[in-house]
Design a protein around this motif. Structure first.
Motif, PDB file in Angstrom:
ATOM      1  N   ILE A 111      -1.261  36.719 -34.141  1.00  0.00           N
ATOM      2  CA  ILE A 111      -1.239  38.036 -33.498  1.00  0.00           C
ATOM      3  C   ILE A 111      -2.554  38.326 -32.783  1.00  0.00           C
ATOM      4  CG2 ILE A 111      -1.971  39.365 -35.511  1.00  0.00           C
ATOM      5  CD1 ILE A 111       0.111  41.510 -34.488  1.00  0.00           C
ATOM      6  N   VAL A 112      -3.660  37.833 -33.284  1.00  0.00           N
ATOM      7  CA  VAL A 112      -4.943  38.075 -32.603  1.00  0.00           C
ATOM      8  C   VAL A 112      -4.941  37.473 -31.208  1.00  0.00           C
ATOM      9  CG1 VAL A 112      -6.291  38.310 -34.722  1.00  0.00           C
ATOM     10  CG2 VAL A 112      -6.051  36.064 -33.667  1.00  0.00           C
ATOM     11  N   ASP A 113      -4.062  36.500 -30.955  1.00  0.00           N
ATOM     12  CA  ASP A 113      -3.969  35.874 -29.637  1.00  0.00           C
ATOM     13  C   ASP A 113      -3.409  36.818 -28.581  1.00  0.00           C
ATOM     14  OD1 ASP A 113      -4.833  33.518 -30.844  1.00  0.00           O
ATOM     15  OD2 ASP A 113      -2.805  32.696 -31.037  1.00  0.00           O
ATOM     16  N   TYR A 114      -2.596  37.793 -28.998  1.00  0.00           N
ATOM     17  CA  TYR A 114      -1.932  38.672 -28.025  1.00  0.00           C
ATOM     18  C   TYR A 114      -1.989  40.158 -28.381  1.00  0.00           C
ATOM     19  CZ  TYR A 114       1.897  38.256 -31.407  1.00  0.00           C
ATOM     20  OH  TYR A 114       2.644  38.257 -32.549  1.00  0.00           O
ATOM     21  N   GLN A 115      -2.692  40.522 -29.429  1.00  0.00           N
ATOM     22  CA  GLN A 115      -2.735  41.908 -29.882  1.00  0.00           C
ATOM     23  C   GLN A 115      -3.257  42.852 -28.797  1.00  0.00           C
ATOM     24  OE1 GLN A 115      -4.914  42.520 -33.510  1.00  0.00           O
ATOM     25  NE2 GLN A 115      -4.360  44.675 -33.617  1.00  0.00           N
TER      26      GLN A 115
END
Length: 158
Positions: A134-138
């Motif tokens: 999720i940190v990739d696209y949050q």
């Protein structure tokens, strides 16, 4: 909050309209793709969303549906019938002047269906490329939700 991969393969209203934002946030954080089932009944999700807005929406408030998916409509029955049902419900939303703002999360999302649903309801389509974590696209996802919030009309009241 309507989840459209419920145990009975239709959709489930997890939270009716209310001001219990912390409860909704807690539920959203607990749900992942395929939480109940690995199939997606987008049409049933939209159907329940429309029903909820018509039955419990605040009088005079701007109403809209935000539909987020990382896949394709494949319930009820098969992809062809599922897409037709989703479009039928989008038409119902359009007839009730409920724009649908669609978010395709990742490359597996059915872009054509989501664009069509957004366009026929005078909503807007957004793509979020996704990633392994999720940190990739949050940040991108948060930005899309801000853009959706900006589409609400400003109404001045006395």
């Amino acid at each position: 909050l309507v989840i459209y991969n419920s145990p009975n393969q239709t959709a489930l209203v997890e939270h009716h309209l209310s001001d219990n934002f912390s409860g909704v946030l807690e539920t959203v954080r607990q749900r992942q793709a395929g939480h109940y089932d690995h199939y997606t009944n987008i049409g049933a999700g939209v159907q329940h969303g429309i029903d909820e807005l018509l039955a419990n929406g605040r009088q005079g408030a701007f109403k809209m549906i935000v539909l987020m998916t990382d896949g394709v409509a494949n319930r009820p029955n098969n992809t062809s019938e599922a897409r037709a049902f989703a479009l039928q419900q989008a038409q119902r939303a359009a007839e009730n002047r409920l724009p649908i703002f669609t978010i395709g999360l990742g490359m597996e999302a059915d872009t054509n269906l989501l664009v069509q649903m957004a366009e026929m309801t005078k909503g807007k389509y957004f793509i979020v490329n996704g990633g392994e974590y999720i940190v990739d696209y949050q940040a991108d996802l948060v930005q899309k939700f801000r853009e959706i919030a900006d589409h609400r009309p400003l109404v001045l009241v006395k």
